[in-house]
Design a protein around this motif. Structure first.
Motif, short mmCIF file in Angstrom:
data_model
loop_
_atom_site.label_atom_id
_atom_site.label_comp_id
_atom_site.label_asym_id
_atom_site.label_seq_id
_atom_site.Cartn_x
_atom_site.Cartn_y
_atom_site.Cartn_z
N THR A 68 -11.94 9.61 1.90
CA THR A 68 -11.95 9.86 0.28
C THR A 68 -9.94 9.47 0.44
N GLN A 119 0.37 -1.10 1.90
CA GLN A 119 1.37 -1.02 2.05
C GLN A 119 1.66 -0.75 3.56
N LEU A 144 -5.93 2.90 10.70
CA LEU A 144 -5.02 1.62 11.79
C LEU A 144 -5.09 1.99 13.08
N LYS A 194 -2.58 5.00 0.84
CA LYS A 194 -1.69 5.34 1.82
C LYS A 194 -1.58 6.10 3.55
N GLU A 195 -1.62 6.73 3.42
CA GLU A 195 -2.21 8.25 4.28
C GLU A 195 -2.86 8.20 5.53
N VAL A 196 -4.32 7.69 3.83
CA VAL A 196 -5.65 7.93 5.21
C VAL A 196 -5.43 6.19 5.64
N THR A 256 -5.47 7.63 -5.62
CA THR A 256 -4.65 7.85 -5.74
C THR A 256 -3.44 6.23 -4.97
N ARG A 257 -3.14 6.25 -4.90
CA ARG A 257 -1.45 5.62 -3.69
C ARG A 257 -1.61 6.40 -2.43
N THR A 258 -0.84 6.85 -3.15
CA THR A 258 -0.42 8.27 -2.00
C THR A 258 -1.04 8.11 -0.78
N LYS A 259 -2.19 8.97 -1.25
CA LYS A 259 -4.03 8.90 -0.36
C LYS A 259 -4.24 7.99 -0.09
N GLU A 263 -3.10 4.93 7.22
CA GLU A 263 -1.89 4.86 8.51
C GLU A 263 -3.08 5.23 9.29
N SER A 264 -4.08 6.34 8.77
CA SER A 264 -4.97 7.06 10.21
C SER A 264 -6.76 6.60 10.42
#
Lengths: 320, 340
Positions: free
Chosen positions: A189, A230, A205, A198-200, A193-196, A202-203
């Motif tokens: 999930t 991003q 990748l 991006k964070e998810v 939102t944009r922040t989550k 990253e993981s």
């Protein structure tokens, strides 16, 4: 595609002419949920535009996310004796009493964008999109685009348990089933939102060999896709080329990304729910044509070929 | 040397927990510890933990001081949203980067001043006083962004969120530097001790000549400043101010970080370094879960389990019980302590 577009625009044109001829002098009350998202703001803007272009006198009430405010607004519309009422219901239950009052006053009610748990004879029709179908359109695009090549897909889900997350996942999986070359390898999930997002991403990748094992990203909304794009760029990969990006909603920012070649496709959740509603109302008022209980809006697919910058300019001013 | 030793002893539980969490994740996911250079910056999951933990780490710095005064600041998440929105609005209307940053930080401190006045001057309970801004703040942020995500493309502002300095992402550099600066400020002066005195007994501190009112307001201003920096970083990270979601529920994570850091919510003694370790523990768990491929529901359950565990250990009854059960053990420990 061109034929479809031509047909669609012809329908809209006809609807406008037809609408302006018979819907004029109609007074319509609109109880909107609030302005919790950009999409909702765009829906409000478009409803007002649609009413104006048809000469409809629109009475607008913002409920600020409260059902009691919506019920109050509907009661006041009934007291004012409007010709029709549009409601975007904030919750599904608790509408029976007020809808019965509207029915007794012989005022047709049209539900926008969401439905209610009430008897079907209490409202004229509901104009909504089909969330499962949206996921399906996104999935079909991916199936056609990879054309049989093996492809590992990562999925950014919406808020856990929300109906868009459940249905958009379901529709996408339906489209993929039977295509063994496509595999959803990771699904998490991103809370819409944009922040989550991006964070998810990253993981994802990190977990999939620096992103080299990922061939496509499916995001349940554009905002998460924008965040993920991003993350892909910061990992040194090219979004749109190294990793295909497909998402849903068609908010303006995704068209900028598509114009830059960083996103590949998006499925539109149209904010123009009022147009079909006004058409149905006009026909109903004119000769009593009863519309079907559910009017499904079009889930249009946009790709990089659809002149994304032009769509961006069109959508920019709608308040997204 | 002795001071350093006692300091490390204070941080030992947090360091042990952090190492345990990191080892556990790297067992399930061996690449967790891999670091490599990419595009002139260090790249790897450990860096992600430091980077993604930046907002909570910054909030935890201010929250530690506020909690040490026996207060709490629930408004930091909303203040993040306000300051992110202010920064985005300012940069998109053509103001310079310096002006934008100064404005955003000033707005954050103003929010802190508001909280501080409610708590110190009007004597409203902190949880209620800061609840006001927690609720209203998101509305203010939405007013600034007009309900939409306000995007910007200013390279200077974006650098704060996703640039790098000496190979480290900027957010990491910022929270580390800010944490060290505030620690030095409170520990190299008497400020830290005065805050602790205020937290333990405000009346006694006032009678001893400490201007507790000013100190209390300053604590909330610091918390507002921390939230402002976190808000700017969060906005710069996604190149846009999302008033609805920026900093949502992060006040709870910040409080959790302070508690995991072994600081008492009853005020008094505090350790900023321990809170920062707490923030990293939480983020390591979050990142670990994302990497593991577990469903997201586990995230909340693990977080809840940690809170419960720590609250249980901190509760006076358990401390009494353990003292009762381990009387002989504690005597041994006391003997050992003396032998040292």
């Amino acid at each position: 595609m061109t034929l479809k577009t031509a047909l669609a625009s012809a329908t809209i044109l006809a609807a406008c002419m037809f609408g302006s001829a018979s819907a004029a002098d109609m007074t319509v009350g609109f109880s909107q949920i609030g302005s919790e998202s950009g999409w909702r703001a765009a829906e409000t803007t478009l409803t007002k535009q649609q009413a104006e272009s048809r000469g409809i006198d629109l009475k607008f009430a913002d409920a600020q996310q409260k059902q009691e405010n919506q019920i109050k607004a509907i009661r006041s519309f009934i007291a004012q004796g409007v010709d029709a009422i549009l409601v975007a219901p904030v919750v599904a239950t608790g509408w029976d009493d007020v809808l019965t009052e509207a029915k007794d006053a012989e005022i047709p009610v049209v539900l926008l964008d969401r439905t209610v748990d009430a008897s079907e004879d209490l409202y004229l029709t509901a104009v909504t999109s089909d969330l499962v179908h949206e996921g399906n359109v996104a999935g079909k695009w991916l199936v056609d685009t990879v054309a049989g090549k093996p492809c590992n897909v990562v999925e950014l889900q919406g808020t856990t348990g929300s109906s868009p997350a459940i249905d958009r996942k379901k529709g996408f999986e339906q489209a993929l089933s039977g295509n063994d070359n496509l595999k959803i390898v990771r699904s998490q999930t991103g809370d819409f939102t944009r922040t989550k997002g991006k964070e998810v991403m990253e993981s994802f990748l990190k977990a999939e060999n620096g992103g080299k094992d990922i061939c496509a990203l499916y995001a349940h909304n554009d905002d998460m896709a924008v965040g993920a794009i991003q993350a892909i760029k910061e990992a040194g990969l090219k979004p749109g080329t190294d990793i295909l990006v497909v998402s849903i909603d068609a908010v303006p920012d995704i068209f900028q990304a598509m114009a830059a070649g960083e996103a590949n496709a998006t499925v539109e959740l149209t904010p123009n729910m009022a147009g079909p509603a006004f058409d149905a109302l006009a026909a109903y008022k004119k000769d009593g044509t009863v519309p079907p209980k559910w009017i499904q809006t079009e889930s249009k697919l946009y790709t990089q070929k659809d002149d994304p910058m032009k769509v961006y300019e069109e959508k920019k001013g709608l308040g997204y | 040397m002795n001071a350093l030793k006692s300091h490390l002893l204070r941080l030992a539980p947090q360091i042990v927990v952090l190492i345990a969490v990191v080892l556990l994740i790297s067992l399930a996911f061996p690449d967790f510890l891999t670091l490599q250079m990419q595009n002139g910056r260090i790249y790897g999951s450990l860096i992600d933990v430091l980077n993604r933990g930046a907002p909570v780490a910054l909030l935890a710095i201010g929250m530690t001081i506020v909690i040490a005064t026996r207060g709490i600041d629930l408004s930091v998440g909303a203040v993040m949203a306000i300051c992110g929105a202010v920064a985005a609005a300012s940069i998109t209307s053509g103001h310079s980067l310096v002006y934008t940053l100064a404005l955003a930080l000033a707005v954050g401190m103003l929010c802190g001043l508001w909280n501080g006045i409610l708590v110190a001057v009007l004597d409203i309970q902190p949880i209620i006083a800061t609840l006001v801004l927690m609720v209203a703040g998101r509305g203010i942020a939405q007013l600034i962004t007009e309900g939409a995500i306000l995007t910007f493309n200013h390279p200077g502002l974006i650098f704060i969120g996703s640039g790098s300095f000496l190979g480290l992402p900027m957010p990491v550099v910022i929270w580390l530097a800010f944490g060290v600066a505030i620690t030095l400020l409170v520990r190299r002066t008497a400020l830290g001790m005065l805050v602790e005195a205020l937290g333990i007994n405000r009346r006694a501190s006032t009678l001893s000549g400490v201007s507790t009112g000013v100190l209390l307001i300053a604590a909330y201003i610091l918390s507002g400043l921390c939230a402002a920096i976190a808000g700017v970083i969060a906005a710069a990270d996604i190149k846009g101010a999302d008033a609805n979601n920026a900093g949502l529920w992060l006040e709870l994570d910040a409080i959790l970080a302070v508690v995991v850091g072994g600081n008492s919510l009853l005020g008094g003694r505090f350790s900023i370094a321990a809170s920062l370790l707490g923030a990293m523990i939480i983020q390591a768990i979050n990142t670990g879960i994302l990497l593991s491929g577990f469903p997201p529901e586990f995230n909340l359950i693990i977080k809840a389990a940690i809170i419960v565990l720590i609250l249980v250990v901190q509760s006076p009854r358990v401390r009494d019980l353990s003292a009762w059960f381990g009387r002989s053990g504690s005597r041994e420990a006391a003997v050992k302590q003396e032998a040292k």
